[in-house]
Design a protein around this motif. Structure first.
Motif, short mmCIF file in Angstrom:
data_model
loop_
_atom_site.label_atom_id
_atom_site.label_comp_id
_atom_site.label_asym_id
_atom_site.label_seq_id
_atom_site.Cartn_x
_atom_site.Cartn_y
_atom_site.Cartn_z
N LEU A 18 -15.42 -20.95 -19.06
CA LEU A 18 -14.15 -21.65 -18.93
C LEU A 18 -13.71 -21.76 -17.48
O LEU A 18 -12.66 -22.34 -17.20
N ASN A 152 -9.76 -30.12 -21.25
CA ASN A 152 -10.37 -28.84 -21.63
C ASN A 152 -9.88 -27.70 -20.75
O ASN A 152 -10.63 -26.80 -20.40
N SER A 153 -8.61 -27.74 -20.38
CA SER A 153 -8.07 -26.74 -19.45
C SER A 153 -7.38 -25.58 -20.15
O SER A 153 -6.72 -24.78 -19.49
N ALA A 155 -7.50 -22.52 -23.42
CA ALA A 155 -8.24 -21.81 -24.47
C ALA A 155 -7.44 -20.57 -24.86
O ALA A 155 -6.65 -20.05 -24.07
N GLN A 186 -20.21 -24.61 -31.32
CA GLN A 186 -18.85 -25.04 -31.00
C GLN A 186 -17.85 -23.97 -31.44
O GLN A 186 -17.96 -23.43 -32.54
N THR A 189 -11.15 -23.35 -33.56
CA THR A 189 -9.98 -23.83 -32.84
C THR A 189 -8.68 -23.40 -33.51
O THR A 189 -8.63 -23.14 -34.71
N VAL A 193 -7.21 -26.16 -30.00
CA VAL A 193 -7.65 -25.50 -28.77
C VAL A 193 -8.68 -24.43 -29.12
O VAL A 193 -8.49 -23.67 -30.08
#
Length: 205
Positions: A18, A152-153, A155, A186, A189, A193
């Protein structure tokens, strides 16, 4: 072996996946924008407004992770055992796990300052430690600045005990907030997220 060790560390450390990884040989200072440039509508023939961004700096300190493994001569000379591959895998796993620990819970004293030990920006306190509500999850999501919720900033990271509580949460339509990953590799979420289980995050009391 260096390349293989880094590759394994990348697999083991979810924080690395990340993050933007910067390779340096020593402490590095990077500029940090403390005030942002602002734009505004100007009337016909009106004067342009002027904004001067202010910059500070933060230092990325260097720390040395070490790992020492003793190997017997018998194992060293055993041609049937791929010692190089084994050590690369073992070192990479050890470094990846250790990095995650410091990145998340480091004290900042002789080690990096972990994410959970920085200022509580956007902190949301649950009404009860063992009874998280779906409303509190929504509050937490929106406590983060909108610019970090794009792309995608963002998590989630949580201990297994916390994730067990979150898995049971439902929205107003009795739909589970937790969504399993639909493709191999994957992440699952929460509110769209990615969420990662990590033992270095605080567990519910």
């Amino acid at each position: 072996m260096g390349t293989e060790i880094v590759k394994k560390a990348d697999e083991m450390s979810f924080v690395r996946g990340l993050s933007r990884v910067i390779t340096t040989n020593s402490d590095t200072k990077i500029p940090v924008e403390s005030t942002k440039v602002a734009a505004a509508i100007v009337a016909e023939e009106g004067a342009y407004g002027e904004t001067d961004p202010a910059f500070g700096s933060t230092t990325l300190s260097s720390y040395k992770l070490s790992c020492l493994v003793k190997v017997s001569e018998e194992l060293l000379f055993d041609s049937e055992f791929n010692l190089s591959a084994y050590l690369s895998d073992a070192f990479g796993r050890a470094f990846g796990i250790a990095e995650d620990s410091y990145y998340l819970s480091g004290t900042g004293s002789g080690q990096p300052t972990g994410v959970i030990n920085t200022s509580g920006v956007g902190a949301v306190t649950a009404a009860a430690t063992t009874a998280i509500t779906s409303d509190e999850i929504v509050e937490m999501y929106h406590a983060v600045s909108n610019e970090y919720r794009r792309g995608n900033s963002l998590a989630w990271a949580a201990a297994d005990g916390t994730i067990k509580l979150i898995r049971k949460l439902q929205d107003g339509d009795s739909q589970y907030m937790w969504q399993p990953g639909l493709q191999a590799g994957q992440p699952e979420t929460l509110m769209g997220v990615p969420i990662y289980a990590n033992s270095n995050m605080p567990a519910p009391p």
